[in-house]
Design a protein around this motif. Structure first.
Motif, PDB file in Angstrom:
ATOM      1  N   GLY A 269      21.566  -9.004  25.596  1.00 19.22           N
ATOM      2  CA  GLY A 269      22.496  -8.614  26.648  1.00 19.22           C
ATOM      3  C   GLY A 269      21.892  -7.657  27.654  1.00 19.22           C
ATOM      4  N   PRO A 270      22.742  -7.168  28.571  1.00 23.59           N
ATOM      5  CA  PRO A 270      22.269  -6.241  29.598  1.00 23.59           C
ATOM      6  C   PRO A 270      21.837  -4.899  28.991  1.00 23.59           C
ATOM      7  CG  PRO A 270      24.644  -6.499  29.722  1.00 23.59           C
ATOM      8  CD  PRO A 270      24.159  -7.466  28.702  1.00 23.59           C
ATOM      9  N   ASN A 271      20.934  -4.219  29.682  1.00 25.82           N
ATOM     10  CA  ASN A 271      20.481  -2.900  29.230  1.00 25.82           C
ATOM     11  C   ASN A 271      21.609  -1.887  29.281  1.00 25.82           C
ATOM     12  OD1 ASN A 271      17.758  -3.466  28.682  1.00 25.82           O
ATOM     13  ND2 ASN A 271      17.231  -3.282  30.835  1.00 25.82           N
ATOM     14  N   ARG A 272      21.619  -0.993  28.300  1.00 19.58           N
ATOM     15  CA  ARG A 272      22.535   0.134  28.212  1.00 19.58           C
ATOM     16  C   ARG A 272      23.997  -0.241  28.431  1.00 19.58           C
ATOM     17  NH1 ARG A 272      20.876   4.715  27.413  1.00 19.58           N
ATOM     18  NH2 ARG A 272      22.437   5.818  28.605  1.00 19.58           N
TER      19      ARG A 272
ATOM     20  N   THR B 250      16.185 -21.146  21.249  1.00 24.99           N
ATOM     21  CA  THR B 250      17.410 -21.839  21.644  1.00 24.99           C
ATOM     22  C   THR B 250      18.356 -20.884  22.369  1.00 24.99           C
ATOM     23  OG1 THR B 250      17.222 -23.352  19.786  1.00 24.99           O
ATOM     24  CG2 THR B 250      19.397 -23.140  20.794  1.00 24.99           C
ATOM     25  N   SER B 251      18.484 -19.667  21.857  1.00 26.84           N
ATOM     26  CA  SER B 251      19.384 -18.690  22.460  1.00 26.84           C
ATOM     27  C   SER B 251      18.960 -18.324  23.878  1.00 26.84           C
ATOM     28  CB  SER B 251      19.464 -17.432  21.594  1.00 26.84           C
ATOM     29  OG  SER B 251      19.997 -17.757  20.338  1.00 26.84           O
ATOM     30  N   ARG B 252      17.683 -18.167  24.097  1.00 26.25           N
ATOM     31  CA  ARG B 252      17.203 -17.850  25.454  1.00 26.25           C
ATOM     32  C   ARG B 252      17.482 -18.997  26.418  1.00 26.25           C
ATOM     33  NH1 ARG B 252      11.606 -14.429  24.896  1.00 26.25           N
ATOM     34  NH2 ARG B 252      12.642 -12.443  24.628  1.00 26.25           N
ATOM     35  N   MET B 253      17.354 -20.216  25.931  1.00 24.78           N
ATOM     36  CA  MET B 253      17.660 -21.372  26.778  1.00 24.78           C
ATOM     37  C   MET B 253      19.155 -21.374  27.130  1.00 24.78           C
ATOM     38  SD  MET B 253      17.306 -25.432  25.936  1.00 24.78           S
ATOM     39  CE  MET B 253      18.648 -25.326  24.763  1.00 24.78           C
ATOM     40  N   LEU B 254      20.000 -21.112  26.139  1.00 19.86           N
ATOM     41  CA  LEU B 254      21.443 -21.083  26.380  1.00 19.86           C
ATOM     42  C   LEU B 254      21.830 -19.931  27.307  1.00 19.86           C
ATOM     43  CD1 LEU B 254      22.701 -21.895  22.787  1.00 19.86           C
ATOM     44  CD2 LEU B 254      22.755 -23.401  24.792  1.00 19.86           C
TER      45      LEU B 254
ATOM     46  N   VAL C 138      18.720  -1.646  24.629  1.00 21.46           N
ATOM     47  CA  VAL C 138      17.999  -2.381  25.665  1.00 21.46           C
ATOM     48  C   VAL C 138      17.791  -3.830  25.239  1.00 21.46           C
ATOM     49  CG1 VAL C 138      16.819  -0.362  26.597  1.00 21.46           C
ATOM     50  CG2 VAL C 138      15.749  -1.677  24.781  1.00 21.46           C
ATOM     51  N   THR C 139      17.653  -4.679  26.253  1.00 17.90           N
ATOM     52  CA  THR C 139      17.386  -6.089  26.007  1.00 17.90           C
ATOM     53  C   THR C 139      16.120  -6.237  25.169  1.00 17.90           C
ATOM     54  OG1 THR C 139      18.402  -6.635  28.113  1.00 17.90           O
ATOM     55  CG2 THR C 139      16.954  -8.299  27.164  1.00 17.90           C
ATOM     56  N   ARG C 140      16.176  -7.165  24.250  1.00 17.45           N
ATOM     57  CA  ARG C 140      15.082  -7.485  23.335  1.00 17.45           C
ATOM     58  C   ARG C 140      14.906  -6.467  22.205  1.00 17.45           C
ATOM     59  NH1 ARG C 140      12.987  -8.925  28.332  1.00 17.45           N
ATOM     60  NH2 ARG C 140      11.566  -7.190  28.398  1.00 17.45           N
ATOM     61  N   ALA C 141      15.885  -5.564  22.019  1.00 17.56           N
ATOM     62  CA  ALA C 141      15.837  -4.668  20.861  1.00 17.56           C
ATOM     63  C   ALA C 141      16.022  -5.505  19.600  1.00 17.56           C
ATOM     64  CB  ALA C 141      16.934  -3.613  20.955  1.00 17.56           C
ATOM     65  N   ILE C 142      15.281  -5.173  18.570  1.00 18.11           N
ATOM     66  CA  ILE C 142      15.354  -5.917  17.311  1.00 18.11           C
ATOM     67  C   ILE C 142      16.018  -5.049  16.246  1.00 18.11           C
ATOM     68  CG2 ILE C 142      14.017  -6.981  15.452  1.00 18.11           C
ATOM     69  CD1 ILE C 142      12.025  -7.886  17.527  1.00 18.11           C
ATOM     70  N   PHE C 143      16.916  -5.673  15.486  1.00 18.57           N
ATOM     71  CA  PHE C 143      17.636  -5.004  14.413  1.00 18.57           C
ATOM     72  C   PHE C 143      17.322  -5.701  13.109  1.00 18.57           C
ATOM     73  CE2 PHE C 143      19.871  -4.087  18.218  1.00 18.57           C
ATOM     74  CZ  PHE C 143      20.457  -2.847  18.036  1.00 18.57           C
ATOM     75  N   ARG C 144      17.081  -4.914  12.080  1.00 19.19           N
ATOM     76  CA  ARG C 144      16.891  -5.471  10.739  1.00 19.19           C
ATOM     77  C   ARG C 144      18.242  -5.405  10.054  1.00 19.19           C
ATOM     78  NH1 ARG C 144      12.071  -3.424   7.390  1.00 19.19           N
ATOM     79  NH2 ARG C 144      12.736  -5.255   6.264  1.00 19.19           N
TER      80      ARG C 144
ATOM     81  N   SER D 104      28.088 -11.793  20.175  1.00 20.76           N
ATOM     82  CA  SER D 104      27.345 -13.040  20.332  1.00 20.76           C
ATOM     83  C   SER D 104      25.998 -12.834  21.018  1.00 20.76           C
ATOM     84  CB  SER D 104      28.173 -14.063  21.112  1.00 20.76           C
ATOM     85  OG  SER D 104      28.355 -13.656  22.446  1.00 20.76           O
ATOM     86  N   LEU D 105      25.796 -11.671  21.631  1.00 15.83           N
ATOM     87  CA  LEU D 105      24.528 -11.387  22.299  1.00 15.83           C
ATOM     88  C   LEU D 105      23.462 -10.867  21.335  1.00 15.83           C
ATOM     89  CD1 LEU D 105      25.927  -9.847  25.587  1.00 15.83           C
ATOM     90  CD2 LEU D 105      24.977 -12.126  25.250  1.00 15.83           C
ATOM     91  N   PHE D 106      23.810 -10.735  20.069  1.00 11.83           N
ATOM     92  CA  PHE D 106      22.857 -10.398  19.012  1.00 11.83           C
ATOM     93  C   PHE D 106      22.568 -11.692  18.268  1.00 11.83           C
ATOM     94  CE2 PHE D 106      24.862  -6.438  19.999  1.00 11.83           C
ATOM     95  CZ  PHE D 106      23.874  -5.493  19.838  1.00 11.83           C
ATOM     96  N   VAL D 107      21.391 -12.219  18.445  1.00  9.79           N
ATOM     97  CA  VAL D 107      21.059 -13.528  17.874  1.00  9.79           C
ATOM     98  C   VAL D 107      19.965 -13.385  16.825  1.00  9.79           C
ATOM     99  CG1 VAL D 107      21.743 -14.720  19.989  1.00  9.79           C
ATOM    100  CG2 VAL D 107      19.366 -14.072  19.671  1.00  9.79           C
TER     101      VAL D 107
END
Length: 87
Positions: free
Chosen positions: A10-13, A58-62, A20-26, A48-51
């Motif tokens: 999703g959008p930053n902040r 696939t998510s980036r394409m969508l 931030v966009t592209r943050a990774i969560f375990r 839904s923005l956490f994939v």
């Protein structure tokens, strides 16, 4: 067992959170970053923005395709976050 890794697309902040966009969560984002639980309740699209990282291509394409649920979710969260900041 290793927890699933999720990436935020999703959008930053959003809503002023340090996210931030592209943050990774375990593991599930709402457990890793508890502040998200209340936002997920108010803004269903945000979750839904956490994939899962495994579904990233696939998510980036969508996300880039207008009219898809992921594209609409991004736009809705961006608009709601921008509105919240102006208030």
């Amino acid at each position: 067992m290793n927890p699933t890794q999720y990436m935020y697309l999703g959008p930053n902040r959003p809503f002023g959170l340090p996210l931030v966009t592209r943050a990774i969560f375990r593991g599930a984002p709402e457990y890793t970053f508890p502040q998200l639980a209340a936002l997920f309740a108010r803004h269903k699209e945000l979750r839904s923005l956490f994939v899962p990282v495994a579904d990233l291509a696939t998510s980036r394409m969508l996300l880039a395709t207008p009219g898809t649920a992921l594209h609409k979710a991004y736009a809705a969260i961006k608009a709601a976050s921008d509105k919240a900041r102006k208030q």
